[in-house]
Enzyme design. Sequence first.
Site, PDB file in Angstrom:
ATOM      1  N   HIS A  31       0.850  -1.201   0.000  1.00  0.00           N
ATOM      2  CA  HIS A  31       0.000   0.000   0.000  1.00  0.00           C
ATOM      3  C   HIS A  31       0.878   1.242   0.000  1.00  0.00           C
ATOM      4  O   HIS A  31       1.973   1.238   0.563  1.00  0.00           O
ATOM      5  CB  HIS A  31      -0.909   0.019   1.237  1.00  0.00           C
ATOM      6  CG  HIS A  31      -2.096   0.911   1.057  1.00  0.00           C
ATOM      7  ND1 HIS A  31      -2.071   2.242   1.379  1.00  0.00           N
ATOM      8  CD2 HIS A  31      -3.331   0.676   0.546  1.00  0.00           C
ATOM      9  CE1 HIS A  31      -3.244   2.781   1.088  1.00  0.00           C
ATOM     10  NE2 HIS A  31      -4.026   1.850   0.581  1.00  0.00           N
ATOM     11  N   ARG A  34      -9.771  -3.022   6.656  1.00  0.00           N
ATOM     12  CA  ARG A  34     -10.888  -3.356   5.763  1.00  0.00           C
ATOM     13  C   ARG A  34     -10.722  -4.780   5.232  1.00  0.00           C
ATOM     14  O   ARG A  34     -11.693  -5.507   5.048  1.00  0.00           O
ATOM     15  CB  ARG A  34     -10.956  -2.339   4.610  1.00  0.00           C
ATOM     16  CG  ARG A  34     -11.148  -0.899   5.106  1.00  0.00           C
ATOM     17  CD  ARG A  34     -10.981   0.112   3.989  1.00  0.00           C
ATOM     18  NE  ARG A  34      -9.659   0.029   3.385  1.00  0.00           N
ATOM     19  CZ  ARG A  34      -9.294   0.642   2.262  1.00  0.00           C
ATOM     20  NH1 ARG A  34     -10.158   1.392   1.611  1.00  0.00           N
ATOM     21  NH2 ARG A  34      -8.069   0.514   1.790  1.00  0.00           N
TER      22      ARG A  34
HETATM   23  N1  AMX Z   1       4.363  -7.394  -4.792  1.00  0.00           N
HETATM   24  C1  AMX Z   1       5.607  -7.230  -5.284  1.00  0.00           C
HETATM   25  N2  AMX Z   1       6.284  -6.088  -5.219  1.00  0.00           N
HETATM   26  C2  AMX Z   1       5.695  -5.064  -4.608  1.00  0.00           C
HETATM   27  C3  AMX Z   1       4.411  -5.160  -4.046  1.00  0.00           C
HETATM   28  C4  AMX Z   1       3.744  -6.385  -4.164  1.00  0.00           C
HETATM   29  N3  AMX Z   1       2.506  -6.566  -3.719  1.00  0.00           N
HETATM   30  N4  AMX Z   1       4.079  -3.978  -3.493  1.00  0.00           N
HETATM   31  C5  AMX Z   1       5.121  -3.149  -3.728  1.00  0.00           C
HETATM   32  N5  AMX Z   1       6.104  -3.817  -4.410  1.00  0.00           N
HETATM   33  C6  AMX Z   1       7.341  -3.263  -4.926  1.00  0.00           C
HETATM   34  C7  AMX Z   1       7.001  -2.103  -5.855  1.00  0.00           C
HETATM   35  O1  AMX Z   1       6.660  -2.578  -7.149  1.00  0.00           O
HETATM   36  C8  AMX Z   1       8.274  -1.313  -5.829  1.00  0.00           C
HETATM   37  O2  AMX Z   1       9.193  -1.942  -6.675  1.00  0.00           O
HETATM   38  P1  AMX Z   1      10.215  -1.080  -7.617  1.00  0.00           P
HETATM   39  O3  AMX Z   1      11.080  -0.350  -6.642  1.00  0.00           O
HETATM   40  O4  AMX Z   1      10.898  -2.113  -8.428  1.00  0.00           O
HETATM   41  O5  AMX Z   1       9.342  -0.144  -8.413  1.00  0.00           O
HETATM   42  C9  AMX Z   1       8.751  -1.504  -4.384  1.00  0.00           C
HETATM   43  O6  AMX Z   1       8.079  -2.670  -3.900  1.00  0.00           O
HETATM   44  C10 AMX Z   1       8.399  -0.333  -3.464  1.00  0.00           C
HETATM   45  O7  AMX Z   1       7.001  -0.058  -3.564  1.00  0.00           O
HETATM   46  P2  AMX Z   1       6.183   0.547  -2.338  1.00  0.00           P
HETATM   47  O8  AMX Z   1       6.748   1.897  -2.035  1.00  0.00           O
HETATM   48  O9  AMX Z   1       6.128  -0.438  -1.237  1.00  0.00           O
HETATM   49  O10 AMX Z   1       4.714   0.642  -2.918  1.00  0.00           O
HETATM   50  P3  AMX Z   1       4.087   1.829  -3.776  1.00  0.00           P
HETATM   51  O11 AMX Z   1       3.613   2.863  -2.838  1.00  0.00           O
HETATM   52  O12 AMX Z   1       5.007   2.244  -4.880  1.00  0.00           O
HETATM   53  O13 AMX Z   1       2.855   1.099  -4.470  1.00  0.00           O
HETATM   54  C11 AMX Z   1       0.984  -0.361  -4.533  1.00  0.00           C
HETATM   55  C12 AMX Z   1       1.725   0.714  -3.739  1.00  0.00           C
HETATM   56  C13 AMX Z   1      -0.323  -0.692  -3.838  1.00  0.00           C
HETATM   57  C14 AMX Z   1       0.671   0.168  -5.972  1.00  0.00           C
HETATM   58  C15 AMX Z   1       1.904  -1.600  -4.610  1.00  0.00           C
HETATM   59  O14 AMX Z   1       2.113  -2.106  -3.313  1.00  0.00           O
HETATM   60  C16 AMX Z   1       1.355  -2.692  -5.504  1.00  0.00           C
HETATM   61  O15 AMX Z   1       1.585  -2.665  -6.725  1.00  0.00           O
HETATM   62  N6  AMX Z   1       0.603  -3.672  -4.931  1.00  0.00           N
HETATM   63  C17 AMX Z   1      -0.048  -4.704  -5.700  1.00  0.00           C
HETATM   64  C18 AMX Z   1      -1.285  -4.147  -6.430  1.00  0.00           C
HETATM   65  C19 AMX Z   1      -2.381  -3.764  -5.444  1.00  0.00           C
HETATM   66  O16 AMX Z   1      -2.648  -4.483  -4.489  1.00  0.00           O
HETATM   67  N7  AMX Z   1      -3.060  -2.645  -5.678  1.00  0.00           N
HETATM   68  C20 AMX Z   1      -4.207  -2.210  -4.820  1.00  0.00           C
HETATM   69  C21 AMX Z   1      -3.942  -0.917  -4.119  1.00  0.00           C
HETATM   70  C22 AMX Z   1      -5.129  -0.434  -3.331  1.00  0.00           C
HETATM   71  C23 AMX Z   1      -6.051   0.474  -4.147  1.00  0.00           C
HETATM   72  O17 AMX Z   1      -5.731   1.614  -4.470  1.00  0.00           O
HETATM   73  N8  AMX Z   1      -7.193  -0.006  -4.555  1.00  0.00           N
END
Ligand code: AMX
Length: 425
Positions: free
Chosen positions: A309, A318
């Site tokens: 997140h 939630r």
């Molecule tokens: N699986 C694998 N890698 C993940 C990950 C996951 N679930 N969550 C984060 N990472 C990776 C990111 O891709 C990023 O990699 P990078 O440096 O190579 O680009 C690294 O970890 C750091 O990311 P972060 O700062 O922890 O997360 P963020 O704030 O950039 O992104 C989110 C947040 C939700 C987009 C990301 O955690 C993600 O893609 N999760 C999976 C998709 C998801 O569940 N989306 C729903 C979000 C809720 C909503 O808005 N509805």
Amino acid sequence: MAALKQRMAEIVPAMREDIRSFLKQYGDKVVSEVTLAQAYGGMRGVKALVCDTSEVPPEKGLLIRDIPIGELTDRLPEEIFYLLCVGKLPPAEDLEDLKADFRKRAEVPQYVWDVLEAMPKDSHPMCMFNTGILVMERESEFRKAYDAGIKKTEYWEPTLEDSLNLLAKLPALGAGVYRLRFNKGPRIEPDPNLDWAGNFGHMLGIPDPKGDLKDLMRLYMVLHSDHEGGNVSAHTCHCVGSALSDAYYAVSAGLNGLAGPLHGLANQECLNWILMVHEKFGGVPTDDQLRDFAWETLNSGKVIPGYGHAVLRVTDPRFTAFREFGLKHCPDDPVFKIMSNVYNVIPDVLKEHGKAKNPWPNVDAASGSLLYHYGMKEFPYYTVLFSISRAMGMCSQLIVSRAWGEAIERPKTLTTAKFKAMLGA
Ligand code: AMX
């Protein structure tokens, strides 16, 4: 005057005065700074917006007007909307008044259906739902009042009126889109004895002999109602609303952002991943098999949907609420079981992987498996559910910001050359 409007009228003058004098005294104080990485990185963490309806402390998760969302799971969405606007849960008579008010305003005009029926059959349900909202803009009381010269201090009143008219219609609009887009037969009339979300469950027309689906819809609408002001949909609604565009324009704009795969569309990806697991292992896999599959996903450069997140650093409360609902109502459903088992395995995998700042599940990890269990298998529709709920947050934020008289948004942009010059790069 309706009870909600009456309560708002009682609190708005003091709220406006409080913010005015706060700004007068502290207006020149620095509350945030911006690094170059933030300017290029989605303004993550920059404190430059106000939202009084809800807050997401990273270590707690969603608070609606300071009440943890986990303590609101037995409430109706009507109560949450009142809470978002007024700052307090409604007394019983105010709740009844609001429920009746929503019922009175619930009918979707025929011209909306005419427009939706004329759209190409393969239109995305979000596009249909949003078109339905936008085409109702001609109903706007705010636009009429503005054209007639309403005073700035009264802007919140027709905004509330528009919000009530719009929100009241969303269950019928959403259910109508479901039935039209997925060939489910004619629209179903609302049941005057049901509440807002219960009626939505009813009008979907999915068999619900025990009423569990209606309960899930009530919970769903409560859990997704608001999530601060900086996420894409809330911020977009806010930005468009700051130009004094009415609620139809502003909410529709916000929902266009919710339609994006990095935001509201993510929930369908989560269920896809769970179903992939189900298919690959022919049922519920062992924890070791799950762990291996998670590593396979990560090693192929993909994310584990439903985990991580941008703000939260704990299990999303939630998610916990949905999981508890499933444990109570459908603990043996294989898809729910996989979702639930994934929770035992993924956080450790993500910690070992070492990239995600938050290895815990977000709300989207759980909701799809429950919808699937109750027979809603049309994934592209899931974001419409999210939209019906989140419209409450967007509308309440719009009403509150109109009430204290927020200014039009206009942050400053610079060219890359200017940034370079500024930093001597
Ligand atoms: N699986 C694998 N890698 C993940 C990950 C996951 N679930 N969550 C984060 N990472 C990776 C990111 O891709 C990023 O990699 P990078 O440096 O190579 O680009 C690294 O970890 C750091 O990311 P972060 O700062 O922890 O997360 P963020 O704030 O950039 O992104 C989110 C947040 C939700 C987009 C990301 O955690 C993600 O893609 N999760 C999976 C998709 C998801 O569940 N989306 C729903 C979000 C809720 C909503 O808005 N509805």
